[in-house]
Design a protein around this motif. Structure first.
Motif, mmCIF file in Angstrom:
data_model
loop_
_atom_site.group_PDB
_atom_site.id
_atom_site.type_symbol
_atom_site.label_atom_id
_atom_site.label_comp_id
_atom_site.label_asym_id
_atom_site.label_seq_id
_atom_site.Cartn_x
_atom_site.Cartn_y
_atom_site.Cartn_z
ATOM 1 N N LYS A 12 0.846 -1.192 0.000
ATOM 2 C CA LYS A 12 0.000 0.000 0.000
ATOM 3 C C LYS A 12 0.882 1.242 0.000
ATOM 4 O O LYS A 12 2.031 1.209 0.437
ATOM 5 N N HIS A 13 0.336 2.314 -0.522
ATOM 6 C CA HIS A 13 1.013 3.605 -0.543
ATOM 7 C C HIS A 13 0.193 4.585 0.292
ATOM 8 O O HIS A 13 -0.947 4.300 0.668
ATOM 9 N N SER A 14 0.768 5.738 0.578
ATOM 10 C CA SER A 14 0.022 6.803 1.241
ATOM 11 C C SER A 14 0.236 8.095 0.463
ATOM 12 O O SER A 14 1.257 8.265 -0.208
ATOM 13 N N PHE A 32 -3.685 4.115 0.434
ATOM 14 C CA PHE A 32 -4.466 3.495 -0.636
ATOM 15 C C PHE A 32 -3.724 2.244 -1.103
ATOM 16 O O PHE A 32 -2.493 2.167 -1.045
ATOM 17 N N LYS A 33 -4.479 1.233 -1.546
ATOM 18 C CA LYS A 33 -3.897 -0.059 -1.890
ATOM 19 C C LYS A 33 -3.098 0.007 -3.189
ATOM 20 O O LYS A 33 -3.377 0.821 -4.070
ATOM 21 N N ASN A 34 -2.128 -0.880 -3.262
ATOM 22 C CA ASN A 34 -1.292 -0.980 -4.464
ATOM 23 C C ASN A 34 -1.971 -1.893 -5.482
ATOM 24 O O ASN A 34 -1.478 -2.965 -5.839
ATOM 25 N N ASN A 35 -3.140 -1.453 -5.951
ATOM 26 C CA ASN A 35 -3.873 -2.159 -7.003
ATOM 27 C C ASN A 35 -4.709 -1.138 -7.776
ATOM 28 O O ASN A 35 -4.686 0.056 -7.463
ATOM 29 N N PHE A 39 -5.457 2.809 -7.040
ATOM 30 C CA PHE A 39 -4.998 3.867 -7.956
ATOM 31 C C PHE A 39 -6.165 4.762 -8.381
ATOM 32 O O PHE A 39 -6.034 5.989 -8.453
ATOM 33 N N ASN A 40 -7.322 4.134 -8.662
ATOM 34 C CA ASN A 40 -8.494 4.921 -9.042
ATOM 35 C C ASN A 40 -8.979 5.788 -7.888
ATOM 36 O O ASN A 40 -9.446 6.920 -8.098
ATOM 37 N N ALA A 41 -8.867 5.262 -6.662
ATOM 38 C CA ALA A 41 -9.248 6.048 -5.488
ATOM 39 C C ALA A 41 -8.337 7.262 -5.350
ATOM 40 O O ALA A 41 -8.781 8.355 -4.970
ATOM 41 N N LEU A 42 -7.050 7.081 -5.660
ATOM 42 C CA LEU A 42 -6.109 8.200 -5.624
ATOM 43 C C LEU A 42 -6.535 9.285 -6.612
ATOM 44 O O LEU A 42 -6.608 10.474 -6.261
#
Length: 277
Positions: A12-14, A32-35, A39-42
């Motif tokens: 996961k990233h922040s 946010f998850k690394n998927n 990415f779309n949530a970001l």
């Protein structure tokens, strides 16, 4: 200008979002998850902002950031890759000692907002992926050559035990006949007791080339060898030869791909005598 600071992780990233001019934090640091969903949530967090006014920053951390970087570049976002040393120094200057994923997103934004003449980051371009490919290929070439040298040294040690005179029978090591004999027999004792017809098959290169050594001369040398008839060393020789041949095939495959990239780049460095693909 809006700044997006992303701290890269494995699973996961922040990230956080702030306005450069006012320093106002528009989105507090969040994971946010690394998927693809992550990415779309970001993107949904700043899709309402003008894309040309957004600068996204992340540390250049090797391979964990590649998927996200490509995702953002595919969508024409401007992404800055930051030297982790710069982030670390900025964190220490602000009084932080230990790494904190969420707070580091703010530190990354601070690096992006810096007015230093020499920037601590570089804007990434799509061509950087070609450079990544070439780096990986040349590193793999180097790793395979090192492994080949290590295996070759082990092979010579085994030959010294079971057939010390073997190398002196050939003008050069690791030729087709040289490797065929080792792979088939593995020791002087096995060669000495081999059927001469089976031995002759090892001399067939299939390329119309012949060596001065004959099967009968090899068999005679094996009979008079002072080598120790070790079955364990002979087994190792057969395994090592198979692994060396496999690595040679892999190196040839890697070198072909390196040449393809080299031709595509058409670098003027190839015009220098002694410099090849």
């Amino acid at each position: 200008m809006y700044l997006v600071g992303i701290d890269i992780g494995k699973l996961k990233h922040s990230f956080c979002l702030l306005e450069k001019e006012t320093g106002e934090i528009l989105v507090e640091p969040v994971f946010f998850k690394n998927n693809r969903d992550g990415f779309n949530a970001l993107l949904s967090s700043f899709k309402h902002l003008p894309q040309k006014d957004i600068l996204i920053g992340m540390e250049d951390t090797g391979h964990y950031n590649l998927a996200l970087l490509k995702f953002l570049l595919d969508r024409n976002y401007q992404v800055a890759l930051i030297n982790p040393v710069a982030t670390n120094l900025t964190r220490k200057m602000q009084g932080g000692i230990s790494k904190n994923d969420k707070l580091d997103t703010l530190t990354i934004c601070d690096v992006l907002a810096s007015n230093q003449r020499v920037k601590s980051y570089r804007i990434s371009k799509y061509s950087s992926f070609d450079l990544y490919e070439q780096k990986q290929l040349t590193r793999e070439h180097h790793n395979l050559k090192e492994e080949e040298n290590q295996l070759s040294n082990r092979l010579q040690k085994c030959i010294d035990v079971v057939f010390p005179e073997f190398n002196s029978l050939f003008k050069s090591k690791y030729g087709i006949v040289y490797m065929n004999i080792l792979k088939e027999f593995g020791s002087a004792d096995a060669i000495a007791h081999a059927d001469i017809r089976t031995l002759r098959k090892c001399f067939d290169t299939g390329r119309g080339k012949h060596i001065s050594l004959t099967a009968q001369e090899l068999k005679e040398a094996a009979r008079n060898s002072i080598g120790f008839p070790s079955s364990s060393e002979a087994t190792q020789i057969k395994h090592l030869v198979a692994r060396i041949e496999l690595i040679k095939e892999q190196i040839a495959e890697i070198d072909k791909k390196i040449e393809e990239f080299s031709i595509q780049n058409n670098s003027p460095i190839l015009s220098i005598p002694g410099i090849s693909h």
